[in-house]
Design a protein around this motif. Sequence first.
Motif, PDB file in Angstrom:
ATOM      1  N   LEU A 173       1.288   4.204  -2.953  1.00 25.05           N
ATOM      2  CA  LEU A 173       0.980   5.619  -2.721  1.00 25.05           C
ATOM      3  C   LEU A 173       2.177   6.532  -2.960  1.00 25.05           C
ATOM      4  O   LEU A 173       2.046   7.755  -2.840  1.00 25.05           O
ATOM      5  CB  LEU A 173       0.486   5.801  -1.280  1.00 25.05           C
ATOM      6  CG  LEU A 173      -0.886   5.193  -0.965  1.00 25.05           C
ATOM      7  CD1 LEU A 173      -1.172   5.261   0.525  1.00 25.05           C
ATOM      8  CD2 LEU A 173      -1.982   5.884  -1.758  1.00 25.05           C
ATOM      9  N   SER A 185      -4.087  11.723  -0.116  1.00 26.51           N
ATOM     10  CA  SER A 185      -5.181  11.257  -0.981  1.00 26.51           C
ATOM     11  C   SER A 185      -6.454  11.120  -0.153  1.00 26.51           C
ATOM     12  O   SER A 185      -6.530  10.261   0.734  1.00 26.51           O
ATOM     13  CB  SER A 185      -4.824   9.920  -1.631  1.00 26.51           C
ATOM     14  OG  SER A 185      -5.933   9.366  -2.309  1.00 26.51           O
ATOM     15  N   ALA A 205      -1.358   8.146   3.224  1.00 25.53           N
ATOM     16  CA  ALA A 205      -2.705   8.352   2.675  1.00 25.53           C
ATOM     17  C   ALA A 205      -3.208   9.769   2.905  1.00 25.53           C
ATOM     18  O   ALA A 205      -4.238  10.153   2.321  1.00 25.53           O
ATOM     19  CB  ALA A 205      -3.684   7.354   3.300  1.00 25.53           C
ATOM     20  N   ALA A 256      -3.551   0.501  -3.194  1.00 26.15           N
ATOM     21  CA  ALA A 256      -3.601   0.815  -1.761  1.00 26.15           C
ATOM     22  C   ALA A 256      -4.984   0.521  -1.190  1.00 26.15           C
ATOM     23  O   ALA A 256      -5.116   0.011  -0.067  1.00 26.15           O
ATOM     24  CB  ALA A 256      -3.230   2.276  -1.537  1.00 26.15           C
ATOM     25  N   VAL A 257      -6.015   0.829  -1.938  1.00 27.61           N
ATOM     26  CA  VAL A 257      -7.385   0.536  -1.489  1.00 27.61           C
ATOM     27  C   VAL A 257      -7.590  -0.968  -1.323  1.00 27.61           C
ATOM     28  O   VAL A 257      -8.212  -1.420  -0.343  1.00 27.61           O
ATOM     29  CB  VAL A 257      -8.400   1.129  -2.491  1.00 27.61           C
ATOM     30  CG1 VAL A 257      -9.799   0.557  -2.264  1.00 27.61           C
ATOM     31  CG2 VAL A 257      -8.431   2.642  -2.361  1.00 27.61           C
ATOM     32  N   VAL A 296      -8.143   7.569  -0.599  1.00 24.54           N
ATOM     33  CA  VAL A 296      -7.575   6.491   0.200  1.00 24.54           C
ATOM     34  C   VAL A 296      -7.909   6.700   1.675  1.00 24.54           C
ATOM     35  O   VAL A 296      -8.205   5.745   2.401  1.00 24.54           O
ATOM     36  CB  VAL A 296      -6.051   6.410  -0.014  1.00 24.54           C
ATOM     37  CG1 VAL A 296      -5.444   5.334   0.870  1.00 24.54           C
ATOM     38  CG2 VAL A 296      -5.735   6.135  -1.477  1.00 24.54           C
ATOM     39  N   PRO A 315      -3.405   4.543  -6.264  1.00 27.68           N
ATOM     40  CA  PRO A 315      -4.253   4.476  -5.068  1.00 27.68           C
ATOM     41  C   PRO A 315      -5.168   3.255  -5.040  1.00 27.68           C
ATOM     42  O   PRO A 315      -5.582   2.819  -3.966  1.00 27.68           O
ATOM     43  CB  PRO A 315      -5.066   5.777  -5.129  1.00 27.68           C
ATOM     44  CG  PRO A 315      -5.045   6.179  -6.572  1.00 27.68           C
ATOM     45  CD  PRO A 315      -3.729   5.719  -7.100  1.00 27.68           C
ATOM     46  N   ARG A 365     -11.303   5.499   2.310  1.00 32.63           N
ATOM     47  CA  ARG A 365     -11.376   4.045   2.373  1.00 32.63           C
ATOM     48  C   ARG A 365     -10.808   3.548   3.713  1.00 32.63           C
ATOM     49  O   ARG A 365     -11.282   2.540   4.250  1.00 32.63           O
ATOM     50  CB  ARG A 365     -10.609   3.431   1.215  1.00 32.63           C
ATOM     51  CG  ARG A 365     -10.729   1.907   1.139  1.00 32.63           C
ATOM     52  CD  ARG A 365     -12.194   1.458   1.106  1.00 32.63           C
ATOM     53  NE  ARG A 365     -12.848   1.847  -0.098  1.00 32.63           N
ATOM     54  CZ  ARG A 365     -12.990   1.072  -1.173  1.00 32.63           C
ATOM     55  NH1 ARG A 365     -12.521  -0.163  -1.151  1.00 32.63           N
ATOM     56  NH2 ARG A 365     -13.621   1.518  -2.231  1.00 32.63           N
ATOM     57  N   ALA A 400       0.823  -1.207   0.000  1.00 36.37           N
ATOM     58  CA  ALA A 400       0.000   0.000   0.000  1.00 36.37           C
ATOM     59  C   ALA A 400       0.860   1.260   0.000  1.00 36.37           C
ATOM     60  O   ALA A 400       0.599   2.213  -0.760  1.00 36.37           O
ATOM     61  CB  ALA A 400      -0.924  -0.012   1.212  1.00 36.37           C
TER      62      ALA A 400
END
Length: 478
Positions: free
Chosen positions: A313, A381, A378, A323-324, A384, A320, A387, A309
């Motif tokens: 990023l 973003s 994160a 990462a999600v 992210v 992303p 999430r 993740a």
Amino acid sequence: MIVNEKWMNLWDRARASLWFVPILCTLGGILSAVVMLAFDYSWNDKWKLPFWLETTTDGAQTILSTISGGMITVVGVVLSMTMVTLSITSSQFGSRVLRSRIRDRTTQWTIGAFLGTAVYSLVVLKMVRKIGEEDFLIPHFSVMVAILFTITSLVILLYFIHHITMIAQAPEIVASLAHDLTRSIETIFPEKIGDPPPSDLPPSQKITDAQREALKNGVPIRSASEGYIQTIEGDELLALAVELDVMIELPKRPGDFLARQDKIALVAGNGKQDEKKLTEAINDAFYLGNSRSPRQDVNCSVHELAQMAVRALSPGINDPYTAVNCIDRLSAALCQLARRRMPDANRFDSQGNLRLVVDRQSFSSVMHAAFDQIRCYASSSTAVSQRLMEGYLRIAENVSDADQATDVLHQARLTLEGVTEAKHHPADVLILHEQYGRLKEQLEPLQSRPDPKQTDAAEDSVKEETREEGEASGEVIG
């Protein structure tokens, strides 16, 4: 029956290697050739063979030599494709994920199928002979089996080509690491080394202040080697403590790094033990390696997912969605962990006597390992971060005590603060505030409820802070 964790660790390493299954298939090819040749020479004169099964000496030699040469060539192609895939995976997702890619069963069985077929054909080829102008010792059945093995290997090759294009995709890698994490949680929580003390034990069978003080002043045992702790023979240490009538405290746990002469145990007893033999016995209960293993270390798989993740990023990759995927899998694993009983730090023998005090893994430690680094990266973003909040909400539905609720809210608050400081669009920040509000509303009733558990993560955190400030008393155990 006591399971030797060292042998289990070696077995895991063998199964996860790229050579173990191919060697088994090679030996299977040799054994199959011997069995089929024995069958041929026992029954060849007793049966009238159909025309499609019969062959000549020259034909058999040509078929078998072609198969063996072709199979060895294809093995080189398969290995080349595998190395290219590993190289791409390592450069894009990090070297930590190679452990799950190398142990891929489809790759191992594909290499094994071609090697086994090649060796089978070579062994049978050696037994095809021609005396003068008479055909002699032609293993008709063995040649037909070689052809069937070849057809099967070609089908496996087609599936391998499809499979190799799939396993290089991020969701497949994340799913593989998440599967390892799930298995690790199922194995470790609760971890049973000895018998945990029942809640209704009399005071004489619970840990006392005198025992705490004795462990604090116990004889230190030093490490004789260097590396990451992969497994600890808990049952072996428990049996040793019972045999010598001592108490053993382990300040290290699987996943920690040991340097030579690091303290790996404290032993409190009657002082009559041979310290040299005791040091050898305790060191023998630790299996060290150059890398971490998920068998007893749940954070091994957690860190692999977290690394994917964080790498996704980074500005150089900026992915992303990967990462999600990692956040979704980590939150699902934390849900599973929240429903499990945390192992007790104090392990007793069958008579209720304290024998082991271990540095246990906890919900809090896994929560920090899973989200601390991701949360920091994160903050750039909002998608992210949102999430992440969804993951916290998912975990909140499964937590059962105040300290787990505090851990989840702590991560959520830090996530919200990071996004707020990054000065994103107010509409995006508002969504995060709404998610945090729902999370707080869901978890506040748990925080106000008395917690009956005494072995949770928040207590460990408080004890660690107290120890670092130099205010620890004899009641604090590592």
